[in-house]
Design a protein around this motif. Structure first.
Motif, PDB file in Angstrom:
ATOM      1  N   PHE A  26       0.931  -1.127   0.284  1.00  0.00           N
ATOM      2  CA  PHE A  26      -0.001  -0.096   0.001  1.00  0.00           C
ATOM      3  C   PHE A  26       0.849   1.305   0.074  1.00  0.00           C
ATOM      4  O   PHE A  26       0.544   2.198  -0.752  1.00  0.00           O
ATOM      5  CB  PHE A  26      -0.810  -0.107   1.301  1.00  0.00           C
ATOM      6  N   LYS A  27       1.698   1.102   0.833  1.00  0.00           N
ATOM      7  CA  LYS A  27       2.746   2.365   0.885  1.00  0.00           C
ATOM      8  C   LYS A  27       3.519   2.590  -0.413  1.00  0.00           C
ATOM      9  O   LYS A  27       4.002   3.809  -0.780  1.00  0.00           O
ATOM     10  CB  LYS A  27       3.696   2.215   2.072  1.00  0.00           C
ATOM     11  N   GLY A  28       3.800   1.500  -1.008  1.00  0.00           N
ATOM     12  CA  GLY A  28       4.402   1.995  -2.485  1.00  0.00           C
ATOM     13  C   GLY A  28       3.499   2.270  -3.651  1.00  0.00           C
ATOM     14  O   GLY A  28       4.064   2.599  -4.673  1.00  0.00           O
ATOM     15  N   LEU A  29       2.344   2.576  -3.466  1.00  0.00           N
ATOM     16  CA  LEU A  29       1.399   3.041  -4.618  1.00  0.00           C
ATOM     17  C   LEU A  29       1.690   4.571  -4.476  1.00  0.00           C
ATOM     18  O   LEU A  29       2.000   5.152  -3.579  1.00  0.00           O
ATOM     19  CB  LEU A  29      -0.180   2.967  -4.024  1.00  0.00           C
ATOM     20  N   ARG A  31      -0.203   7.244  -5.140  1.00  0.00           N
ATOM     21  CA  ARG A  31      -1.145   8.132  -4.626  1.00  0.00           C
ATOM     22  C   ARG A  31      -1.674   7.443  -3.219  1.00  0.00           C
ATOM     23  O   ARG A  31      -2.830   7.937  -2.620  1.00  0.00           O
ATOM     24  CB  ARG A  31      -2.325   8.455  -5.546  1.00  0.00           C
ATOM     25  N   ALA A  32      -0.658   6.845  -2.352  1.00  0.00           N
ATOM     26  CA  ALA A  32      -1.237   6.162  -1.169  1.00  0.00           C
ATOM     27  C   ALA A  32      -1.776   7.304  -0.148  1.00  0.00           C
ATOM     28  O   ALA A  32      -2.667   6.891   0.579  1.00  0.00           O
ATOM     29  CB  ALA A  32      -0.043   5.095  -0.692  1.00  0.00           C
ATOM     30  N   LYS A  33      -1.037   8.290  -0.139  1.00  0.00           N
ATOM     31  CA  LYS A  33      -1.353   9.216   0.991  1.00  0.00           C
ATOM     32  C   LYS A  33      -2.822   9.738   0.953  1.00  0.00           C
ATOM     33  O   LYS A  33      -3.404  10.055   1.866  1.00  0.00           O
ATOM     34  CB  LYS A  33      -0.428  10.461   0.745  1.00  0.00           C
ATOM     35  N   GLU A  34      -3.294   9.847  -0.525  1.00  0.00           N
ATOM     36  CA  GLU A  34      -4.650  10.175  -0.683  1.00  0.00           C
ATOM     37  C   GLU A  34      -5.628   9.429   0.006  1.00  0.00           C
ATOM     38  O   GLU A  34      -6.856   9.935   0.234  1.00  0.00           O
ATOM     39  CB  GLU A  34      -5.118  10.225  -2.253  1.00  0.00           C
ATOM     40  N   PHE A  35      -5.334   8.115   0.292  1.00  0.00           N
ATOM     41  CA  PHE A  35      -6.243   7.179   1.115  1.00  0.00           C
ATOM     42  C   PHE A  35      -6.327   7.020   2.381  1.00  0.00           C
ATOM     43  O   PHE A  35      -7.171   6.474   3.176  1.00  0.00           O
ATOM     44  CB  PHE A  35      -6.146   5.883   0.337  1.00  0.00           C
TER      45      PHE A  35
END
Length: 93
Positions: A26-29, A31-35
């Motif tokens: 998840f962290k590697g996505l 735009r992960a911060k948006e979620f």
């Protein structure tokens, strides 16, 4: 996470070259911060993740699972009752 490779005959085979926890993936996505929720940051999540190793977490999870299933031992399973009507005239040998 598996990579699916297809051989000459069209058969699919899963190959595991990348080993990540769901959090790492998840962290590697991009735009992960948006979620993340407003009051949650990756710094906070990293602190939680670093408290225990993956193996320590797995051991705790196994212990909890064993305790949960220990509660089911000796209990009779109760399935829902299905009511059916049998009409003897419709039965043919």
């Amino acid at each position: 996470f598996a990579t699916i490779k297809v051989d000459r005959k069209g058969k699919e085979k899963k190959v595991y070259n990348v080993y990540l926890t769901p959090y790492e993936a998840f962290k590697g996505l991009c735009r992960a911060k948006e979620f993340l929720k407003k009051d949650i940051s990756f710094e906070k999540l990293d602190a939680i993740a670093k408290k225990q190793s993956d193996n320590e977490c797995a051991a705790l999870m196994k212990k909890a699972k064993d305790e949960l299933f220990e509660n089911f031992k000796g209990r009779k399973l109760q399935f829902p009752t299905i009511h059916t009507t049998f009409i003897s005239d419709s039965y043919v040998d």
